[in-house]
Design a protein around this motif. Sequence first.
Motif, PDB file in Angstrom:
ATOM      1  N   ASP A  36      11.569 -20.901 -42.860  1.00 35.21           N
ATOM      2  CA  ASP A  36      10.959 -20.896 -44.179  1.00 35.21           C
ATOM      3  C   ASP A  36      11.636 -19.802 -45.008  1.00 35.21           C
ATOM      4  O   ASP A  36      12.527 -19.106 -44.521  1.00 35.21           O
ATOM      5  CB  ASP A  36       9.449 -20.691 -44.081  1.00 35.21           C
ATOM      6  N   VAL A  37      11.223 -19.654 -46.270  1.00 31.13           N
ATOM      7  CA  VAL A  37      11.827 -18.668 -47.166  1.00 31.13           C
ATOM      8  C   VAL A  37      11.737 -17.265 -46.577  1.00 31.13           C
ATOM      9  O   VAL A  37      12.711 -16.511 -46.607  1.00 31.13           O
ATOM     10  CB  VAL A  37      11.143 -18.696 -48.557  1.00 31.13           C
ATOM     11  N   GLU A  38      10.583 -16.923 -46.040  1.00 27.21           N
ATOM     12  CA  GLU A  38      10.362 -15.583 -45.484  1.00 27.21           C
ATOM     13  C   GLU A  38      11.357 -15.280 -44.357  1.00 27.21           C
ATOM     14  O   GLU A  38      11.955 -14.198 -44.308  1.00 27.21           O
ATOM     15  CB  GLU A  38       8.927 -15.473 -44.961  1.00 27.21           C
ATOM     16  N   THR A  39      11.557 -16.238 -43.470  1.00 25.08           N
ATOM     17  CA  THR A  39      12.481 -16.047 -42.348  1.00 25.08           C
ATOM     18  C   THR A  39      13.915 -15.904 -42.844  1.00 25.08           C
ATOM     19  O   THR A  39      14.649 -15.018 -42.390  1.00 25.08           O
ATOM     20  CB  THR A  39      12.363 -17.221 -41.358  1.00 25.08           C
ATOM     21  N   TYR A  41      14.908 -14.911 -45.807  1.00 23.52           N
ATOM     22  CA  TYR A  41      14.989 -13.613 -46.493  1.00 23.52           C
ATOM     23  C   TYR A  41      15.127 -12.463 -45.484  1.00 23.52           C
ATOM     24  O   TYR A  41      16.000 -11.606 -45.629  1.00 23.52           O
ATOM     25  CB  TYR A  41      13.770 -13.403 -47.382  1.00 23.52           C
ATOM     26  N   ASN A  42      14.264 -12.444 -44.483  1.00 21.80           N
ATOM     27  CA  ASN A  42      14.281 -11.352 -43.499  1.00 21.80           C
ATOM     28  C   ASN A  42      15.610 -11.259 -42.756  1.00 21.80           C
ATOM     29  O   ASN A  42      16.012 -10.167 -42.343  1.00 21.80           O
ATOM     30  CB  ASN A  42      13.137 -11.505 -42.500  1.00 21.80           C
ATOM     31  N   SER A  52      16.760 -10.121 -53.224  1.00 16.25           N
ATOM     32  CA  SER A  52      15.307 -10.176 -53.340  1.00 16.25           C
ATOM     33  C   SER A  52      14.828 -11.502 -52.761  1.00 16.25           C
ATOM     34  O   SER A  52      15.614 -12.432 -52.564  1.00 16.25           O
ATOM     35  CB  SER A  52      14.882 -10.076 -54.804  1.00 16.25           C
ATOM     36  N   LYS A  53      13.543 -11.593 -52.518  1.00 16.08           N
ATOM     37  CA  LYS A  53      12.976 -12.849 -52.021  1.00 16.08           C
ATOM     38  C   LYS A  53      13.139 -13.943 -53.076  1.00 16.08           C
ATOM     39  O   LYS A  53      13.375 -15.102 -52.747  1.00 16.08           O
ATOM     40  CB  LYS A  53      11.515 -12.679 -51.640  1.00 16.08           C
ATOM     41  N   THR A  54      13.055 -13.573 -54.343  1.00 15.77           N
ATOM     42  CA  THR A  54      13.251 -14.540 -55.430  1.00 15.77           C
ATOM     43  C   THR A  54      14.669 -15.086 -55.416  1.00 15.77           C
ATOM     44  O   THR A  54      14.878 -16.289 -55.611  1.00 15.77           O
ATOM     45  CB  THR A  54      12.935 -13.888 -56.798  1.00 15.77           C
ATOM     46  N   TYR A  57      14.812 -17.573 -52.602  1.00 16.76           N
ATOM     47  CA  TYR A  57      14.089 -18.776 -53.005  1.00 16.76           C
ATOM     48  C   TYR A  57      14.943 -19.628 -53.952  1.00 16.76           C
ATOM     49  O   TYR A  57      15.051 -20.839 -53.780  1.00 16.76           O
ATOM     50  CB  TYR A  57      12.760 -18.403 -53.688  1.00 16.76           C
ATOM     51  N   LYS A  78       3.968 -24.195 -45.168  1.00 12.92           N
ATOM     52  CA  LYS A  78       5.199 -23.729 -45.812  1.00 12.92           C
ATOM     53  C   LYS A  78       6.289 -24.785 -45.757  1.00 12.92           C
ATOM     54  O   LYS A  78       6.265 -25.675 -44.926  1.00 12.92           O
ATOM     55  CB  LYS A  78       5.681 -22.436 -45.177  1.00 12.92           C
ATOM     56  N   ARG A  80      10.038 -25.670 -44.863  1.00 16.33           N
ATOM     57  CA  ARG A  80      11.124 -25.221 -43.992  1.00 16.33           C
ATOM     58  C   ARG A  80      12.416 -25.836 -44.524  1.00 16.33           C
ATOM     59  O   ARG A  80      12.382 -26.780 -45.313  1.00 16.33           O
ATOM     60  CB  ARG A  80      10.897 -25.700 -42.562  1.00 16.33           C
TER      61      ARG A  80
END
Length: 136
Positions: A36-39, A41-42, A52-54, A57, A78, A80
């Motif tokens: 997902d976006v969070e993964t 990004y991290n 940035s996360k943006t 995204y 979420k 994926r």
Amino acid sequence: MNTREIVMLFRQKGLKATPQRIAVYKFLNENRIHPDVETVYNQVVKDNPSFSKTTVYNCLKDLSASGLLIPVMIDNDKIRYDADTSFHGHFICEKCKKIFDFYCADYEAKGMDGFVINQKDVYYSGLCDCCNTKNN
């Protein structure tokens, strides 16, 4: 896939090869885990602390719109992403939440004459082999 190949692929799709898009696509292409976006990004921020996360995204949105990624909406919580854009299905384990690819022999849709199909999704859910074995 190396950076040069990614840049050429982006050009074929008419997509500007920014460092951010390259980093995001390279991660997804090398890590077929349906993140997902969070993964994403991290992972990419480790080598690119200014992201940035943006930004991530927006990269995912642009790469999906150009056909280089498939948004996988099998998880109700979420979206994926999958870099394998060939026609295939996804299975989500209801216990461990991992997503697995599987390949479909028949992707023809009957009874759709006159329809315009923009996307085909095949989703299955249940227990993966590992979780099923643990239950028995």
